[in-house]
Scaffold this motif. Structure first.
Motif, short mmCIF file in Angstrom:
data_model
loop_
_atom_site.label_atom_id
_atom_site.label_comp_id
_atom_site.label_asym_id
_atom_site.label_seq_id
_atom_site.Cartn_x
_atom_site.Cartn_y
_atom_site.Cartn_z
N THR A 102 -65.79 -51.55 -85.95
CA THR A 102 -66.79 -50.90 -85.10
C THR A 102 -67.67 -51.89 -84.35
OG1 THR A 102 -68.34 -50.78 -86.96
CG2 THR A 102 -66.88 -48.90 -86.63
N ALA A 103 -67.33 -53.19 -84.42
CA ALA A 103 -68.19 -54.20 -83.78
C ALA A 103 -68.28 -53.99 -82.28
CB ALA A 103 -67.67 -55.60 -84.09
N GLU A 104 -67.15 -53.60 -81.65
CA GLU A 104 -67.14 -53.43 -80.20
C GLU A 104 -67.75 -52.10 -79.77
OE1 GLU A 104 -66.30 -55.84 -78.22
OE2 GLU A 104 -65.75 -57.14 -79.90
N ALA A 105 -68.04 -51.22 -80.74
CA ALA A 105 -68.61 -49.91 -80.41
C ALA A 105 -70.02 -49.76 -80.95
CB ALA A 105 -67.72 -48.81 -80.97
N GLY A 106 -70.70 -50.89 -81.16
CA GLY A 106 -72.08 -50.84 -81.62
C GLY A 106 -72.23 -50.34 -83.04
N GLY A 107 -71.17 -50.51 -83.85
CA GLY A 107 -71.25 -50.10 -85.24
C GLY A 107 -71.06 -48.61 -85.47
N ILE A 108 -70.65 -47.88 -84.43
CA ILE A 108 -70.49 -46.43 -84.53
C ILE A 108 -69.01 -46.07 -84.48
CG2 ILE A 108 -71.02 -44.20 -83.46
CD1 ILE A 108 -73.52 -45.51 -82.28
N LEU A 109 -68.57 -45.26 -85.42
CA LEU A 109 -67.19 -44.77 -85.43
C LEU A 109 -67.14 -43.41 -84.73
CD1 LEU A 109 -64.26 -45.17 -86.44
CD2 LEU A 109 -64.92 -43.84 -88.45
N PRO A 110 -66.45 -43.31 -83.60
CA PRO A 110 -66.39 -42.02 -82.91
C PRO A 110 -65.77 -40.93 -83.78
CG PRO A 110 -65.62 -43.81 -81.49
CD PRO A 110 -65.77 -44.38 -82.86
N GLN A 111 -66.30 -39.75 -83.71
CA GLN A 111 -65.80 -38.64 -84.51
C GLN A 111 -64.36 -38.30 -84.15
OE1 GLN A 111 -67.22 -37.20 -87.16
NE2 GLN A 111 -65.34 -36.00 -87.41
N HIS A 112 -63.98 -38.50 -82.88
CA HIS A 112 -62.63 -38.13 -82.49
C HIS A 112 -61.58 -39.03 -83.14
CE1 HIS A 112 -62.63 -41.41 -79.51
NE2 HIS A 112 -63.75 -40.91 -79.01
N VAL A 113 -61.99 -40.23 -83.58
CA VAL A 113 -61.07 -41.09 -84.34
C VAL A 113 -60.84 -40.50 -85.72
CG1 VAL A 113 -60.70 -43.39 -85.30
CG2 VAL A 113 -61.79 -43.14 -83.06
N VAL A 114 -61.93 -40.07 -86.35
CA VAL A 114 -61.84 -39.43 -87.66
C VAL A 114 -60.98 -38.17 -87.57
CG1 VAL A 114 -63.14 -38.35 -89.53
CG2 VAL A 114 -64.09 -40.34 -88.33
N ALA A 116 -58.65 -37.43 -85.42
CA ALA A 116 -57.23 -37.75 -85.20
C ALA A 116 -56.55 -38.17 -86.49
CB ALA A 116 -57.12 -38.85 -84.15
N CYS A 117 -57.25 -38.97 -87.30
CA CYS A 117 -56.65 -39.41 -88.57
C CYS A 117 -56.46 -38.23 -89.53
CB CYS A 117 -57.53 -40.48 -89.21
SG CYS A 117 -57.46 -42.08 -88.36
N GLU A 118 -57.42 -37.31 -89.57
CA GLU A 118 -57.27 -36.12 -90.42
C GLU A 118 -56.12 -35.25 -89.93
OE1 GLU A 118 -61.14 -34.37 -90.25
OE2 GLU A 118 -61.85 -35.47 -92.02
N ARG A 119 -55.99 -35.15 -88.62
CA ARG A 119 -54.94 -34.31 -88.04
C ARG A 119 -53.55 -34.86 -88.37
NH1 ARG A 119 -57.62 -33.37 -83.85
NH2 ARG A 119 -56.99 -35.21 -82.68
N HIS A 120 -53.42 -36.18 -88.36
CA HIS A 120 -52.10 -36.80 -88.59
C HIS A 120 -51.93 -37.35 -90.00
CE1 HIS A 120 -50.95 -36.42 -84.38
NE2 HIS A 120 -52.16 -36.83 -84.04
N LYS A 121 -52.85 -36.99 -90.91
CA LYS A 121 -52.75 -37.38 -92.32
C LYS A 121 -52.64 -38.89 -92.49
CE LYS A 121 -52.59 -33.07 -93.74
NZ LYS A 121 -53.71 -32.47 -94.50
N LEU A 122 -53.46 -39.63 -91.77
CA LEU A 122 -53.44 -41.09 -91.85
C LEU A 122 -54.74 -41.58 -92.50
CD1 LEU A 122 -51.92 -43.73 -91.10
CD2 LEU A 122 -53.29 -43.77 -89.00
N PRO A 123 -54.67 -42.23 -93.65
CA PRO A 123 -55.90 -42.76 -94.26
C PRO A 123 -56.65 -43.68 -93.30
CG PRO A 123 -54.09 -42.86 -95.81
CD PRO A 123 -53.49 -42.47 -94.49
N LEU A 124 -57.96 -43.56 -93.29
CA LEU A 124 -58.80 -44.32 -92.37
C LEU A 124 -59.86 -45.10 -93.16
CD1 LEU A 124 -59.94 -45.01 -89.53
CD2 LEU A 124 -61.27 -42.88 -89.67
N LEU A 125 -59.87 -46.41 -92.96
CA LEU A 125 -60.88 -47.28 -93.54
C LEU A 125 -61.83 -47.72 -92.44
CD1 LEU A 125 -58.68 -49.68 -95.74
CD2 LEU A 125 -59.54 -47.41 -96.30
N VAL A 126 -63.12 -47.72 -92.72
CA VAL A 126 -64.10 -48.21 -91.75
C VAL A 126 -64.47 -49.64 -92.15
CG1 VAL A 126 -66.35 -47.85 -90.69
CG2 VAL A 126 -64.97 -45.88 -91.41
N VAL A 127 -64.33 -50.55 -91.19
CA VAL A 127 -64.62 -51.96 -91.43
C VAL A 127 -66.06 -52.24 -90.99
CG1 VAL A 127 -63.95 -54.34 -90.93
CG2 VAL A 127 -62.21 -52.54 -91.01
N PRO A 128 -66.91 -52.74 -91.88
CA PRO A 128 -68.30 -53.03 -91.49
C PRO A 128 -68.36 -54.03 -90.34
CG PRO A 128 -68.03 -53.15 -93.88
CD PRO A 128 -66.65 -53.05 -93.30
N VAL A 129 -69.45 -53.96 -89.60
CA VAL A 129 -69.61 -54.82 -88.44
C VAL A 129 -69.56 -56.30 -88.82
CG1 VAL A 129 -71.21 -55.49 -86.61
CG2 VAL A 129 -70.91 -53.08 -87.18
#
Length: 519
Positions: A102-114, A116-129
């Motif tokens: 999230t470094a390039e997005a100001g530390g914010i994870l867009p909801q549409h990424v979350v 998309a991962c839920e829709r396609h059953k893909l585990p999502l890890l958030v990496v701290p800035v």
């Protein structure tokens, strides 16, 4: 096979001696120093990771084999449809999880990424800035190395010690050569030796074999060449080991393969350092390209970089070539910055030495890896900050001229091009086309209808500075015939080649016409 929550269960074929995999999502999630957060997915901690891949493309599927931890920043996902396409591709490739930086997005994870991962059953890890992709890559690669290196545990420990000691690629190559028992080199797809234990000849031939081989390692000229990176092919690094790996004992082959994996780790560290350095490039370039910026403002911004006080080579490329240009410039001594402004990439290299010839050789070597897109570069140069804007524009216009040349690969330096052609390249295509058609369009139409040579006659006449005798001699016609043709040209164009102002118009139109002539 799927888990009870619907997430695909992808298991590599070689667990460690305890029947468990040394590297899985749980390994990373349970590391407090990484601070990773599982945002999407449940009961997925035991999902194994076969390798780590940093995605720099919108669609990286052709580089994925399944089981990867894919790391990516926010740059490819500005809109929900972009996120969905990207995540769908990863899920289709069977990756283990997505690590979102999230470094390039100001530390914010867009909801549409979350979503998309839920829709396609893909585990999502958030990496701290504050955690770099290189740190995560190191943890995964070293864990995989430990899992695979049990038969050569002592050798493995010595190689890992070379990596963790902070000695960099040089220390790793030295240690690797000792453990493998042969001279070793790391080379790039551009044909440069990044590091090595001795002189290596005919590097382009080795790169050619590596780029054209479907399976690695490959034997070429008495050397074994290993792939070390999962990056796109123009960014590939290769480990070269003296000797034919097919004749080696199994233990030695495993050490060489492990060595190649650790080279990838060092590469990821270098890339991370370059990415941080390049953060200064975009604001500097935007200021340079702004017509309102004063030389003092440019100098002030430049003073905050290592380029201050150096002679600067400027490079222009298309908007998809940032990583390739960054890798190319890293081959030269001197500080370098690479940044993207709108749809253009610009590189700044501090060096007093000419680089055009070396760049041409490097681009020519990597050509098989460039695919359909190719690579076209334009170069400029300035002695200091006062001429930086002019040098950046010179590089841009040189690239625009190079893009008209035949072939997909070209490097053109501004000082190789006549200044009037650089000026023409600065004019918008539509306006330049209108000017060309207005001035010499009637000549072209007349020549096509009557099978005449008025356009060629005009070009020869101007090239000989209006000398009747010299032009007639080159055209193999009588002077009176030449005079008749020039009169006809004047009638058709409304411009007299004998008048200086009209001659300039005709010359520029012909110069632009020759640049657009089909090869």
């Amino acid at each position: 096979m799927t888990t009870r929550d619907g997430y695909a269960d992808r298991r590599p074929s070689s667990p460690n001696s305890n029947g468990r995999h040394a590297v899985n999502l749980g390994t990373l999630l349970n590391a407090p120093d990484l601070g990773l957060e599982l945002r999407v997915g449940t009961d997925v901690a035991d999902r194994p990771i076969t390798r780590v891949f940093t995605a720099t493309l919108r669609d990286p599927r052709r580089f994925l084999t399944g089981g990867e931890l894919v790391l990516s920043g926010m740059e490819w996902w500005p809109k929900p449809e972009d996120s969905d396409a990207f995540v769908a591709g990863l899920a289709q490739a069977g990756v283990t999880a997505l690590g979102a930086g999230t470094a390039e997005a100001g530390g914010i994870l867009p909801q549409h990424v979350v979503d998309a991962c839920e829709r396609h059953k893909l585990p999502l890890l958030v990496v701290p800035v504050h955690i770099s992709f290189a740190t995560i890559s190191e943890r995964v690669i070293l864990g995989l190395a430990a899992e695979r290196a049990t038969p050569n545990l002592d050798r493995h420990r010595r190689l890992v010690a070379a990596v963790t000691s902070g000695g960099g690629l040089s220390a790793l190559v030295g240690a690797g050569a000792t453990e493998v028992g042969a001279d070793c080199w790391v080379i790039s797809a551009a044909g440069r030796v990044v590091e090595g234990t001795d002189e290596l000849r005919d590097v382009p031939a080795l790169v050619k074999h590596a780029l054209r081989s479907e399976r690695m390692p490959v034997v070429a000229g008495g050397f074994s060449v290993y792939a070390t990176t999962t990056k796109q092919r123009p960014l590939g690094w290769f480990l070269v080991v003296a000797g034919d790996h097919r004749t080696w004992p199994t233990e030695r082959q495993e050490v060489a393969a492990e060595f190649a994996t650790l080279v990838e780790l060092e590469r990821s560290r270098l890339d991370e350092a370059r990415r941080i350095e390049n953060r200064a490039a975009q604001p500097l370039l935007r200021l340079v390209l702004s017509e309102q910026a004063t030389p003092n403002e440019i100098q002030s911004r430049l003073s905050a970089t290592e380029l201050d006080g150096t002679e600067i080579v400027t490079v222009s490329a298309s908007g998809t070539a940032a990583s390739v240009l960054d890798d190319l410039l890293s081959a030269f001594d001197g500080p370098a910055l690479v940044g993207t402004v709108d749809d253009e990439v610009f590189g700044l290299l501090g060096t007093p030495h000419p680089i055009a010839a070396d760049l041409k050789d490097m681009v020519r070597t990597m050509q098989p890896a460039l695919g359909r897109g190719g690579l076209v570069l334009g170069l400029g140069r300035c002695p200091d900050a006062t001429g930086l804007r002019a040098a950046v524009l010179q590089a841009r216009y040189a690239r625009k001229l190079a893009e008209r040349s035949p072939g997909r690969v070209a490097v053109m330096a501004g000082d190789e091009v006549a200044s009037h052609l650089l000026l023409l390249a600065a004019v918008p295509d539509e306006l330049r086309r209108s000017f060309r058609n207005q001035i010499i369009g009637p000549l072209s139409a007349y020549d096509e209808t009557h099978k005449s040579e008025l356009t060629r006659t005009l070009r020869v006449f101007l090239e000989h500075s209006g000398s009747w005798t010299q032009a007639a001699a080159e055209l193999h016609v009588h002077v009176n015939t030449l005079r008749y043709r020039i009169t006809r040209i004047t009638e058709l164009t409304g411009r007299d080649p004998g008048r200086f102002g009209d001659r300039v118009d005709l010359y520029l139109a012909l110069a632009d016409e020759s640049e657009h002539r089909p090869p």
